[in-house]
Motif scaffolding. Structure first.
Motif, PDB file in Angstrom:
ATOM      1  N   TRP A  77     -29.520  -6.705  49.894  1.00  0.00           N
ATOM      2  CA  TRP A  77     -28.858  -7.997  49.763  1.00  0.00           C
ATOM      3  C   TRP A  77     -29.383  -8.939  50.839  1.00  0.00           C
ATOM      4  CZ3 TRP A  77     -26.176  -3.458  48.961  1.00  0.00           C
ATOM      5  CH2 TRP A  77     -25.537  -3.328  47.723  1.00  0.00           C
ATOM      6  N   TYR A  78     -29.567 -10.187  50.448  1.00  0.00           N
ATOM      7  CA  TYR A  78     -30.092 -11.218  51.354  1.00  0.00           C
ATOM      8  C   TYR A  78     -29.093 -12.362  51.406  1.00  0.00           C
ATOM      9  CZ  TYR A  78     -32.948 -15.305  52.639  1.00  0.00           C
ATOM     10  OH  TYR A  78     -33.425 -16.456  53.209  1.00  0.00           O
ATOM     11  N   GLN A  79     -28.695 -12.748  52.614  1.00  0.00           N
ATOM     12  CA  GLN A  79     -27.775 -13.868  52.786  1.00  0.00           C
ATOM     13  C   GLN A  79     -28.598 -15.151  52.839  1.00  0.00           C
ATOM     14  OE1 GLN A  79     -25.346 -14.657  56.468  1.00  0.00           O
ATOM     15  NE2 GLN A  79     -23.668 -13.964  55.160  1.00  0.00           N
ATOM     16  N   GLU A  80     -28.699 -15.806  51.686  1.00  0.00           N
ATOM     17  CA  GLU A  80     -29.562 -16.976  51.558  1.00  0.00           C
ATOM     18  C   GLU A  80     -28.870 -18.216  52.110  1.00  0.00           C
ATOM     19  OE1 GLU A  80     -32.549 -18.219  48.136  1.00  0.00           O
ATOM     20  OE2 GLU A  80     -30.478 -18.557  47.552  1.00  0.00           O
ATOM     21  N   PRO A  81     -29.505 -18.942  53.041  1.00  0.00           N
ATOM     22  CA  PRO A  81     -28.901 -20.175  53.572  1.00  0.00           C
ATOM     23  C   PRO A  81     -28.864 -21.264  52.503  1.00  0.00           C
ATOM     24  CG  PRO A  81     -30.664 -19.344  54.992  1.00  0.00           C
ATOM     25  CD  PRO A  81     -30.771 -18.608  53.707  1.00  0.00           C
ATOM     26  N   ARG A  82     -27.705 -21.928  52.393  1.00  0.00           N
ATOM     27  CA  ARG A  82     -27.549 -23.042  51.465  1.00  0.00           C
ATOM     28  C   ARG A  82     -26.719 -24.136  52.123  1.00  0.00           C
ATOM     29  NH1 ARG A  82     -26.914 -20.943  45.217  1.00  0.00           N
ATOM     30  NH2 ARG A  82     -28.746 -19.549  45.218  1.00  0.00           N
ATOM     31  N   ARG A  83     -26.814 -25.354  51.589  1.00  0.00           N
ATOM     32  CA  ARG A  83     -26.053 -26.468  52.161  1.00  0.00           C
ATOM     33  C   ARG A  83     -24.558 -26.220  52.080  1.00  0.00           C
ATOM     34  NH1 ARG A  83     -29.077 -32.042  50.127  1.00  0.00           N
ATOM     35  NH2 ARG A  83     -31.080 -31.660  51.191  1.00  0.00           N
ATOM     36  N   SER A  84     -24.107 -25.616  50.998  1.00  0.00           N
ATOM     37  CA  SER A  84     -22.685 -25.352  50.822  1.00  0.00           C
ATOM     38  C   SER A  84     -22.219 -24.127  51.588  1.00  0.00           C
ATOM     39  CB  SER A  84     -22.380 -25.169  49.328  1.00  0.00           C
ATOM     40  OG  SER A  84     -23.158 -24.112  48.789  1.00  0.00           O
ATOM     41  N   GLY A  85     -23.120 -23.416  52.241  1.00  0.00           N
ATOM     42  CA  GLY A  85     -22.783 -22.213  52.980  1.00  0.00           C
ATOM     43  C   GLY A  85     -23.636 -21.048  52.537  1.00  0.00           C
ATOM     44  N   PRO A  86     -23.806 -20.034  53.375  1.00  0.00           N
ATOM     45  CA  PRO A  86     -24.653 -18.888  53.023  1.00  0.00           C
ATOM     46  C   PRO A  86     -24.104 -18.144  51.816  1.00  0.00           C
ATOM     47  CG  PRO A  86     -23.390 -18.437  55.021  1.00  0.00           C
ATOM     48  CD  PRO A  86     -23.179 -19.877  54.704  1.00  0.00           C
ATOM     49  N   LEU A  87     -25.023 -17.611  51.008  1.00  0.00           N
ATOM     50  CA  LEU A  87     -24.647 -16.923  49.775  1.00  0.00           C
ATOM     51  C   LEU A  87     -25.374 -15.582  49.722  1.00  0.00           C
ATOM     52  CD1 LEU A  87     -23.321 -16.938  46.916  1.00  0.00           C
ATOM     53  CD2 LEU A  87     -25.463 -17.969  46.077  1.00  0.00           C
ATOM     54  N   TRP A  88     -24.597 -14.505  49.496  1.00  0.00           N
ATOM     55  CA  TRP A  88     -25.200 -13.186  49.340  1.00  0.00           C
ATOM     56  C   TRP A  88     -25.833 -13.073  47.966  1.00  0.00           C
ATOM     57  CZ3 TRP A  88     -26.234  -9.951  53.082  1.00  0.00           C
ATOM     58  CH2 TRP A  88     -25.457  -9.935  54.237  1.00  0.00           C
ATOM     59  N   ARG A  89     -27.072 -12.588  47.916  1.00  0.00           N
ATOM     60  CA  ARG A  89     -27.764 -12.366  46.651  1.00  0.00           C
ATOM     61  C   ARG A  89     -28.368 -10.967  46.661  1.00  0.00           C
ATOM     62  NH1 ARG A  89     -32.100 -16.561  45.249  1.00  0.00           N
ATOM     63  NH2 ARG A  89     -31.789 -15.621  43.199  1.00  0.00           N
ATOM     64  N   GLY A  90     -28.260 -10.291  45.537  1.00  0.00           N
ATOM     65  CA  GLY A  90     -28.819  -8.963  45.419  1.00  0.00           C
ATOM     66  C   GLY A  90     -30.208  -8.979  44.822  1.00  0.00           C
ATOM     67  N   GLY A  91     -31.041  -8.059  45.271  1.00  0.00           N
ATOM     68  CA  GLY A  91     -32.404  -7.979  44.766  1.00  0.00           C
ATOM     69  C   GLY A  91     -33.093  -6.748  45.320  1.00  0.00           C
ATOM     70  N   LYS A  92     -34.412  -6.746  45.261  1.00  0.00           N
ATOM     71  CA  LYS A  92     -35.196  -5.617  45.747  1.00  0.00           C
ATOM     72  C   LYS A  92     -35.931  -6.026  47.019  1.00  0.00           C
ATOM     73  CE  LYS A  92     -37.303  -2.797  42.996  1.00  0.00           C
ATOM     74  NZ  LYS A  92     -38.227  -2.189  42.007  1.00  0.00           N
ATOM     75  N   GLY A  93     -35.800  -5.175  48.033  1.00  0.00           N
ATOM     76  CA  GLY A  93     -36.518  -5.405  49.273  1.00  0.00           C
ATOM     77  C   GLY A  93     -37.619  -4.385  49.451  1.00  0.00           C
TER      78      GLY A  93
END
Length: 319
Positions: free
Chosen positions: A213-229
């Motif tokens: 999971w990657y906590q992606e920075p966004r203007r509305s606040g950080p968002l957790w997104r799932g994927g492959k690392g």
């Protein structure tokens, strides 16, 4: 010597649709024979006799039509593009151009710089259009060796690169849409150029690859997104299955350290992985095995790399 293609023959089918018509026009072509008489008060005034062939350009060229026009148009387009992007010198002509890039291998901020590869009868240039910058340039006659190299990219794809060396001792690794074609063109333009055998692909190092999971920075606040690392010799890459390209790419030279902190995450274990990087600052990740990822990231950290000026803090040690 190839045998001439048979002449186009008319066909008739009242059940055809518009899609069928377009497919026939592009792939096979159509020949129109039209005889038309325009009459007023039964008095013929105008006669029209029309013979026309309509087809896609590839079909036209296969039948020997419009070849001279096609060659002259393509040559004009190449000259126009070369002058617009590269500023060709007097007497210089463009041989080929294609998307590509140049690998910056020295300094702190190393990595691929995308641009366009332009090969003329005098120069090999990698040029970025916006902002305009010459990433690499060398005279064709100033090249000493050329060699194909195959490597595995951060995303796991096997890609062939082109390494060139100049007479003054410079070396450069280039990417190109058609590396084999660029290699052949260079050896043709410079008969004295030494074409080295293709370099063997380096054996891949141990990799860590699993759901991350990657906590992606966004203007509305950080968002957790799932994927492959994937963490390997080329650095860290994270990609969501919904994205066309990786959203996070950190070369090994930019990894400063990693540690574990308490925090809420989709992994549900109350721990998050904090990755310290040179250019992206603090990156927050989560995994089912956070300590394994933190240890692997810390082991990849480049030694003696200073933090960015606006980040005076030092990465905490791995927990």
């Amino acid at each position: 010597m190839t045998e001439p293609r048979p002449a186009m023959k008319p066909t008739r089918d009242p059940r055809v649709t518009l899609d069928d018509l377009v497919e026939v026009l592009l792939n096979k072509g159509a020949v129109l024979h039209l005889d038309l008489i325009v009459a007023v008060a039964d008095i013929p005034l105008i006669g029209v006799s029309l013979r026309a062939a309509i087809a896609g350009m590839e079909t036209m060229l296969e039948y020997g039509m419009l070849r001279q026009w096609d060659e002259s148009t393509r040559a004009w387009a190449e000259r126009s593009a070369g002058r617009r992007e590269l500023d060709l010198r007097a007497g210089e002509s463009l041989v080929t151009r294609m998307p590509g890039g140049h690998l910056l291998e020295e300094g702190v901020y190393t990595g691929w710089r995308p641009g366009g590869v332009h090969l003329t009868d005098q120069r090999l240039v990698v040029l970025r259009r916006d902002p305009r910058e010459v990433l690499f340039e060398a005279g064709v006659r100033d090249l000493r060796t050329v060699q194909l190299e195959t490597e595995t990219s951060v995303g796991g794809e096997r890609r062939t690169r082109l390494r060139v060396a100049t007479l003054d001792g410079r070396t450069a690794l280039l990417s190109a849409a058609d590396p084999h074609g660029l290699h052949e063109a260079l050896t043709h333009l410079n008969p004295g150029l030494t074409a080295l055998p293709a370099a063997p692909e380096a054996a891949p190092a141990d990799e860590v690859e699993e759901h991350l999971w990657y906590q992606e920075p966004r203007r509305s606040g950080p968002l957790w997104r799932g994927g492959k690392g994937r963490l390997g010799p080329t650095g860290l890459m994270w990609k969501s299955p919904l994205d066309a390209r990786p959203a996070l790419v950190v070369p090994p030279g930019e990894i400063l350290g990693a540690h574990i902190e308490p925090g809420r995450s989709p992994a549900g274990d109350g721990l998050v992985i904090v990755l310290e990087t040179v250019s992206q600052g603090r990156v927050t990740l989560a995994a089912e095995q956070p300590r394994r990822w933190a240890d692997a990231l810390a082991a990849t950290a480049a030694p003696d790399v200073p933090l960015a000026p606006d980040r005076p803090d030092t990465p905490a040690p791995v927990a």
